[in-house]
Design a protein around this motif. Structure first.
Motif, PDB file in Angstrom:
ATOM      1  N   TYR A   1      44.314  36.834  38.519  1.00 46.20           N
ATOM      2  CA  TYR A   1      43.694  36.990  39.870  1.00 46.20           C
ATOM      3  C   TYR A   1      42.707  35.685  40.271  1.00 46.20           C
ATOM      4  O   TYR A   1      42.660  35.423  41.563  1.00 46.20           O
ATOM      5  CB  TYR A   1      42.914  38.161  40.023  1.00 46.20           C
ATOM      6  CG  TYR A   1      41.661  38.009  39.392  1.00 46.20           C
ATOM      7  CD1 TYR A   1      40.458  37.958  40.218  1.00 46.20           C
ATOM      8  CD2 TYR A   1      41.290  38.334  37.941  1.00 46.20           C
ATOM      9  CE1 TYR A   1      39.090  38.057  39.780  1.00 46.20           C
ATOM     10  CE2 TYR A   1      39.882  38.580  37.418  1.00 46.20           C
ATOM     11  CZ  TYR A   1      38.924  38.393  38.510  1.00 46.20           C
ATOM     12  OH  TYR A   1      37.568  38.115  37.821  1.00 46.20           O
ATOM     13  N   LYS A   2      41.897  35.240  39.326  1.00 46.94           N
ATOM     14  CA  LYS A   2      40.930  34.282  39.518  1.00 46.94           C
ATOM     15  C   LYS A   2      41.468  32.824  39.542  1.00 46.94           C
ATOM     16  O   LYS A   2      41.022  31.907  40.378  1.00 46.94           O
ATOM     17  CB  LYS A   2      39.913  34.241  38.590  1.00 46.94           C
ATOM     18  CG  LYS A   2      38.547  33.584  38.849  1.00 46.94           C
ATOM     19  CD  LYS A   2      37.467  34.166  37.865  1.00 46.94           C
ATOM     20  CE  LYS A   2      36.247  33.534  38.361  1.00 46.94           C
ATOM     21  NZ  LYS A   2      34.925  33.990  37.347  1.00 46.94           N
TER      22      LYS A   2
ATOM     23  N   PRO B   1      45.337  31.919  39.833  1.00 45.98           N
ATOM     24  CA  PRO B   1      46.811  32.402  39.616  1.00 45.98           C
ATOM     25  C   PRO B   1      47.738  31.236  39.613  1.00 45.98           C
ATOM     26  O   PRO B   1      47.594  30.188  40.179  1.00 45.98           O
ATOM     27  CB  PRO B   1      46.969  32.812  41.127  1.00 45.98           C
ATOM     28  CG  PRO B   1      45.600  32.357  41.999  1.00 45.98           C
ATOM     29  CD  PRO B   1      44.658  31.804  41.208  1.00 45.98           C
TER      30      PRO B   1
ATOM     31  N   SER C   1      54.299  36.040  44.569  1.00 47.29           N
ATOM     32  CA  SER C   1      53.364  36.853  43.849  1.00 47.29           C
ATOM     33  C   SER C   1      52.985  35.959  42.562  1.00 47.29           C
ATOM     34  O   SER C   1      53.408  34.822  42.277  1.00 47.29           O
ATOM     35  CB  SER C   1      54.235  38.003  43.239  1.00 47.29           C
ATOM     36  OG  SER C   1      55.296  37.693  42.566  1.00 47.29           O
ATOM     37  N   ILE C   2      52.049  36.525  42.002  1.00 43.30           N
ATOM     38  CA  ILE C   2      51.494  35.773  40.806  1.00 43.30           C
ATOM     39  C   ILE C   2      52.088  36.154  39.754  1.00 43.30           C
ATOM     40  O   ILE C   2      52.415  37.270  39.488  1.00 43.30           O
ATOM     41  CB  ILE C   2      50.116  36.295  40.503  1.00 43.30           C
ATOM     42  CG1 ILE C   2      49.161  35.693  41.953  1.00 43.30           C
ATOM     43  CG2 ILE C   2      49.131  35.789  39.416  1.00 43.30           C
ATOM     44  CD1 ILE C   2      47.687  36.395  41.893  1.00 43.30           C
TER      45      ILE C   2
ATOM     46  N   LYS D   1      40.243  41.525  34.443  1.00 45.90           N
ATOM     47  CA  LYS D   1      40.513  42.775  35.333  1.00 45.90           C
ATOM     48  C   LYS D   1      41.979  43.084  34.899  1.00 45.90           C
ATOM     49  O   LYS D   1      42.706  42.266  34.637  1.00 45.90           O
ATOM     50  CB  LYS D   1      40.424  42.268  36.906  1.00 45.90           C
ATOM     51  CG  LYS D   1      39.178  42.073  37.588  1.00 45.90           C
ATOM     52  CD  LYS D   1      39.304  41.948  38.721  1.00 45.90           C
ATOM     53  CE  LYS D   1      37.722  41.813  39.373  1.00 45.90           C
ATOM     54  NZ  LYS D   1      37.949  41.676  40.852  1.00 45.90           N
TER      55      LYS D   1
ATOM     56  N   TYR E   1      45.793  44.505  36.225  1.00 44.12           N
ATOM     57  CA  TYR E   1      46.346  44.176  36.898  1.00 44.12           C
ATOM     58  C   TYR E   1      47.683  44.619  36.857  1.00 44.12           C
ATOM     59  O   TYR E   1      48.401  44.780  35.620  1.00 44.12           O
ATOM     60  CB  TYR E   1      46.626  42.457  37.290  1.00 44.12           C
ATOM     61  CG  TYR E   1      47.241  41.752  36.373  1.00 44.12           C
ATOM     62  CD1 TYR E   1      48.846  41.403  36.688  1.00 44.12           C
ATOM     63  CD2 TYR E   1      46.855  41.482  35.079  1.00 44.12           C
ATOM     64  CE1 TYR E   1      49.351  40.877  35.693  1.00 44.12           C
ATOM     65  CE2 TYR E   1      47.518  40.564  34.020  1.00 44.12           C
ATOM     66  CZ  TYR E   1      48.972  40.355  34.483  1.00 44.12           C
ATOM     67  OH  TYR E   1      49.556  39.666  33.442  1.00 44.12           O
TER      68      TYR E   1
END
Length: 115
Positions: A40-41, A43, A51-52, A111, A113
């Motif tokens: 998220y940080k 990507p 999307s990632i 995090k 995900y």
């Protein structure tokens, strides 16, 4: 603020080589296992751009170069664990406190995900 900053130990202390190569490798592998949880940080986007699909290792490494400059392998822009072999077994230098900073960096930033 990371471990070494809180404790005024930004530079390695001569008498604190307590994390041997095997322990370093084990701790490093624990962090590496969860690298995608930092996507998220930093990507890396799928080719379709929707999307990632994972962690952009280059962006991640570039960021760590400023946050933890003494992390092993960071100067070559490739974070890795030190490996003992016949060529460098005696001259292998690594900063155990940088590894502690690396672990703490993960604990503060990962995090869960759902892809």
């Amino acid at each position: 603020m990371l471990f070494t900053e809180r404790n005024g130990m930004r530079f390695p202390i001569k008498y604190t080589e307590n994390i041997n190569l095997e322990m370093y490798a084990l701790l490093f592998d624990c962090c590496e296992k969860y690298q995608d949880n930092l996507a998220y940080k930093f990507p890396e986007y799928c080719p379709d751009g929707n999307s990632i699909c994972g962690l952009d290792l280059q962006k991640f490494t570039d960021n760590l170069k400023y946050d933890i400059p003494t992390l092993y392998g960071i100067s070559e822009r490739k974070i890795c664990k030190p490996v003992k072999d016949d060529w460098n077994s005696e001259n292998l230098a690594y900063d155990q406190f940088a590894l502690l900073d690396y672990i703490e960096y993960f604990s503060k930033n990962i995090k869960r995900y759902s892809p």
